[in-house]
Write a protein that holds these residues in place. Structure first.
Motif, PDB file in Angstrom:
ATOM      1  N   ARG A 114       0.841  -1.199   0.000  1.00 13.04           N
ATOM      2  CA  ARG A 114       0.000   0.000   0.000  1.00 13.04           C
ATOM      3  C   ARG A 114       0.875   1.248   0.000  1.00 13.04           C
ATOM      4  NH1 ARG A 114      -5.030  -2.111  -0.137  1.00 13.04           N
ATOM      5  NH2 ARG A 114      -5.419  -3.891   1.195  1.00 13.04           N
ATOM      6  N   LYS A 115       0.268   2.399  -0.280  1.00 13.90           N
ATOM      7  CA  LYS A 115       1.030   3.650  -0.356  1.00 13.90           C
ATOM      8  C   LYS A 115       1.757   3.967   0.948  1.00 13.90           C
ATOM      9  CE  LYS A 115      -1.305   6.337  -3.951  1.00 13.90           C
ATOM     10  NZ  LYS A 115      -0.429   5.919  -5.014  1.00 13.90           N
ATOM     11  N   ALA A 116       1.055   3.892   2.058  1.00 15.80           N
ATOM     12  CA  ALA A 116       1.656   4.262   3.339  1.00 15.80           C
ATOM     13  C   ALA A 116       2.615   3.182   3.854  1.00 15.80           C
ATOM     14  CB  ALA A 116       0.574   4.530   4.370  1.00 15.80           C
ATOM     15  N   LYS A 117       2.133   1.972   3.985  1.00 15.19           N
ATOM     16  CA  LYS A 117       2.930   0.864   4.510  1.00 15.19           C
ATOM     17  C   LYS A 117       2.601  -0.401   3.735  1.00 15.19           C
ATOM     18  CE  LYS A 117       3.238   2.550   9.265  1.00 15.19           C
ATOM     19  NZ  LYS A 117       4.568   2.381   9.782  1.00 15.19           N
ATOM     20  N   ILE A 118       3.406  -1.426   3.953  1.00 18.96           N
ATOM     21  CA  ILE A 118       3.130  -2.739   3.372  1.00 18.96           C
ATOM     22  C   ILE A 118       2.326  -3.517   4.406  1.00 18.96           C
ATOM     23  CG2 ILE A 118       4.128  -4.902   2.557  1.00 18.96           C
ATOM     24  CD1 ILE A 118       6.635  -3.221   1.741  1.00 18.96           C
ATOM     25  N   SER A 119       1.168  -4.011   3.988  1.00 18.30           N
ATOM     26  CA  SER A 119       0.314  -4.808   4.878  1.00 18.30           C
ATOM     27  C   SER A 119       0.637  -6.279   4.692  1.00 18.30           C
ATOM     28  CB  SER A 119      -1.165  -4.587   4.543  1.00 18.30           C
ATOM     29  OG  SER A 119      -1.512  -3.237   4.668  1.00 18.30           O
ATOM     30  N   LEU A 120       0.857  -6.972   5.810  1.00 20.66           N
ATOM     31  CA  LEU A 120       1.071  -8.417   5.800  1.00 20.66           C
ATOM     32  C   LEU A 120      -0.157  -9.048   6.437  1.00 20.66           C
ATOM     33  CD1 LEU A 120       4.737  -8.452   7.174  1.00 20.66           C
ATOM     34  CD2 LEU A 120       4.016  -8.446   4.782  1.00 20.66           C
ATOM     35  N   TYR A 121      -0.805  -9.942   5.710  1.00 14.41           N
ATOM     36  CA  TYR A 121      -2.017 -10.589   6.208  1.00 14.41           C
ATOM     37  C   TYR A 121      -1.645 -11.950   6.777  1.00 14.41           C
ATOM     38  CZ  TYR A 121      -4.166  -6.833   3.655  1.00 14.41           C
ATOM     39  OH  TYR A 121      -4.520  -5.582   3.211  1.00 14.41           O
ATOM     40  N   LEU A 122      -1.736 -12.047   8.102  1.00 11.46           N
ATOM     41  CA  LEU A 122      -1.347 -13.253   8.832  1.00 11.46           C
ATOM     42  C   LEU A 122      -2.483 -13.631   9.771  1.00 11.46           C
ATOM     43  CD1 LEU A 122       2.186 -11.851   9.674  1.00 11.46           C
ATOM     44  CD2 LEU A 122       1.726 -13.640   7.995  1.00 11.46           C
ATOM     45  N   ALA A 123      -2.464 -14.848  10.307  1.00 14.04           N
ATOM     46  CA  ALA A 123      -3.517 -15.290  11.230  1.00 14.04           C
ATOM     47  C   ALA A 123      -3.590 -14.333  12.423  1.00 14.04           C
ATOM     48  CB  ALA A 123      -3.233 -16.713  11.704  1.00 14.04           C
ATOM     49  N   PRO A 124      -4.778 -13.803  12.713  1.00 12.15           N
ATOM     50  CA  PRO A 124      -4.882 -12.772  13.737  1.00 12.15           C
ATOM     51  C   PRO A 124      -4.931 -13.236  15.180  1.00 12.15           C
ATOM     52  CG  PRO A 124      -6.994 -13.088  12.680  1.00 12.15           C
ATOM     53  CD  PRO A 124      -6.016 -13.989  11.982  1.00 12.15           C
ATOM     54  N   TYR A 125      -5.441 -14.421  15.462  1.00 15.03           N
ATOM     55  CA  TYR A 125      -5.773 -14.757  16.848  1.00 15.03           C
ATOM     56  C   TYR A 125      -4.823 -15.734  17.518  1.00 15.03           C
ATOM     57  CZ  TYR A 125     -10.056 -12.683  15.144  1.00 15.03           C
ATOM     58  OH  TYR A 125     -10.959 -11.835  14.575  1.00 15.03           O
ATOM     59  N   ASP A 126      -3.731 -16.055  16.902  1.00 14.64           N
ATOM     60  CA  ASP A 126      -2.844 -17.066  17.454  1.00 14.64           C
ATOM     61  C   ASP A 126      -1.837 -16.447  18.421  1.00 14.64           C
ATOM     62  OD1 ASP A 126      -1.285 -19.248  17.975  1.00 14.64           O
ATOM     63  OD2 ASP A 126      -0.915 -19.756  15.904  1.00 14.64           O
ATOM     64  N   PRO A 127      -1.791 -16.939  19.678  1.00 10.87           N
ATOM     65  CA  PRO A 127      -0.834 -16.406  20.645  1.00 10.87           C
ATOM     66  C   PRO A 127       0.624 -16.582  20.199  1.00 10.87           C
ATOM     67  CG  PRO A 127      -2.332 -17.994  21.681  1.00 10.87           C
ATOM     68  CD  PRO A 127      -2.645 -17.975  20.227  1.00 10.87           C
ATOM     69  N   GLU A 128       0.874 -17.598  19.387  1.00  8.86           N
ATOM     70  CA  GLU A 128       2.229 -17.831  18.893  1.00  8.86           C
ATOM     71  C   GLU A 128       2.720 -16.648  18.055  1.00  8.86           C
ATOM     72  OE1 GLU A 128       4.254 -21.262  16.400  1.00  8.86           O
ATOM     73  OE2 GLU A 128       2.610 -22.044  17.622  1.00  8.86           O
ATOM     74  N   ARG A 129       1.776 -15.977  17.387  1.00  5.66           N
ATOM     75  CA  ARG A 129       2.120 -14.813  16.565  1.00  5.66           C
ATOM     76  C   ARG A 129       2.798 -13.743  17.406  1.00  5.66           C
ATOM     77  NH1 ARG A 129      -1.619 -10.576  13.075  1.00  5.66           N
ATOM     78  NH2 ARG A 129      -1.585  -9.279  14.896  1.00  5.66           N
ATOM     79  N   GLU A 130       2.275 -13.496  18.596  1.00  4.90           N
ATOM     80  CA  GLU A 130       2.825 -12.446  19.457  1.00  4.90           C
ATOM     81  C   GLU A 130       4.271 -12.761  19.857  1.00  4.90           C
ATOM     82  OE1 GLU A 130       1.146  -9.615  19.630  1.00  4.90           O
ATOM     83  OE2 GLU A 130      -0.290 -10.749  18.416  1.00  4.90           O
ATOM     84  N   ALA A 131       4.539 -14.019  20.159  1.00  3.36           N
ATOM     85  CA  ALA A 131       5.903 -14.427  20.525  1.00  3.36           C
ATOM     86  C   ALA A 131       6.863 -14.208  19.359  1.00  3.36           C
ATOM     87  CB  ALA A 131       5.918 -15.890  20.963  1.00  3.36           C
ATOM     88  N   LEU A 132       6.441 -14.545  18.154  1.00  2.00           N
ATOM     89  CA  LEU A 132       7.281 -14.345  16.973  1.00  2.00           C
ATOM     90  C   LEU A 132       7.494 -12.858  16.687  1.00  2.00           C
ATOM     91  CD1 LEU A 132       5.822 -17.141  14.675  1.00  2.00           C
ATOM     92  CD2 LEU A 132       8.148 -17.048  15.568  1.00  2.00           C
ATOM     93  N   LEU A 133       6.440 -12.065  16.845  1.00  2.00           N
ATOM     94  CA  LEU A 133       6.552 -10.630  16.565  1.00  2.00           C
ATOM     95  C   LEU A 133       7.537  -9.921  17.491  1.00  2.00           C
ATOM     96  CD1 LEU A 133       2.849  -9.663  15.766  1.00  2.00           C
ATOM     97  CD2 LEU A 133       4.794  -9.683  14.185  1.00  2.00           C
ATOM     98  N   ALA A 134       7.767 -10.488  18.679  1.00  2.00           N
ATOM     99  CA  ALA A 134       8.710  -9.882  19.624  1.00  2.00           C
ATOM    100  C   ALA A 134      10.112  -9.764  19.030  1.00  2.00           C
ATOM    101  CB  ALA A 134       8.744 -10.686  20.923  1.00  2.00           C
ATOM    102  N   ASP A 135      10.441 -10.634  18.072  1.00  2.00           N
ATOM    103  CA  ASP A 135      11.773 -10.636  17.464  1.00  2.00           C
ATOM    104  C   ASP A 135      11.725 -10.271  15.970  1.00  2.00           C
ATOM    105  OD1 ASP A 135      14.557 -11.022  17.667  1.00  2.00           O
ATOM    106  OD2 ASP A 135      14.395 -13.039  16.825  1.00  2.00           O
ATOM    107  N   PHE A 136      10.629  -9.665  15.531  1.00  4.26           N
ATOM    108  CA  PHE A 136      10.381  -9.432  14.109  1.00  4.26           C
ATOM    109  C   PHE A 136      11.137  -8.237  13.524  1.00  4.26           C
ATOM    110  CE2 PHE A 136       7.105  -8.143  10.742  1.00  4.26           C
ATOM    111  CZ  PHE A 136       7.535  -9.078   9.824  1.00  4.26           C
ATOM    112  N   GLY A 137      11.268  -7.191  14.328  1.00  3.63           N
ATOM    113  CA  GLY A 137      11.872  -5.961  13.811  1.00  3.63           C
ATOM    114  C   GLY A 137      10.880  -4.824  13.946  1.00  3.63           C
ATOM    115  N   LYS A 138      10.980  -3.848  13.046  1.00  2.00           N
ATOM    116  CA  LYS A 138      10.155  -2.640  13.115  1.00  2.00           C
ATOM    117  C   LYS A 138       8.814  -2.866  12.405  1.00  2.00           C
ATOM    118  CE  LYS A 138      10.501   2.237  11.979  1.00  2.00           C
ATOM    119  NZ  LYS A 138      11.305   3.240  11.275  1.00  2.00           N
TER     120      LYS A 138
END
Length: 140
Positions: free
Chosen positions: A77-101
């Motif tokens: 998208r113009k402003a940012k790049i949207s990544l569509y990933l599973a929204p409700y999985d607690p594992e996602r939050e753990a991975l995002l902690a080391d994802f970057g900006k």
């Protein structure tokens, strides 16, 4: 009856990326296309006018609302790049902690550019999202 606007279609993924105005964002879109394709083993398809999706699943909520959506995907998208990933999985939050900006919404993770993130964490997020959605919505 509500009609879902974001449906899989036969539009060209390459043509869509070629029409991205910002050359850096276009370059990142091709990089993400490679990452998502290699990680999922699935072909890219356009969903609606601006989402590049991989695979699909059929969901049905308790409210009776149902439809089809890509397992994972992205949109430059113009402003940012949207990544569509599973929204409700607690594992996602753990991975995002080391994802970057990044910033995150309910179902999307937003990045400015691929250089801001760890690609190996993105690959893990993609794999985790596909597994989570296939388990949550079996039958596809």
């Amino acid at each position: 009856m509500y009609e879902l606007k974001t449906k899989e279609n036969d539009s060209s993924v390459t043509e869509f990326i070629e029409n991205v105005d910002n050359p850096k964002k276009r370059e990142d879109a091709y990089r993400l296309l490679d990452i998502f394709t290699e990680t999922t083993g699935l072909s890219a398809k356009m969903w609606g006018p601006s989402i590049i999706g991989f695979g699909s699943y059929h969901y049905k909520y308790a409210t009776g609302h149902e439809g089809d959506a890509p397992l994972v995907g992205f949109s430059p998208r113009k402003a940012k790049i949207s990544l569509y990933l599973a929204p409700y999985d607690p594992e996602r939050e753990a991975l995002l902690a080391d994802f970057g900006k990044y910033t995150a919404g309910k179902g999307c993770v937003y990045i400015n550019k691929v250089a801001d993130i760890k690609v190996e964490v993105l690959e893990a997020l993609i794999t985790q999202s596909v597994a989570f959605l296939k388990k949550a919505y079996p039958g596809e």
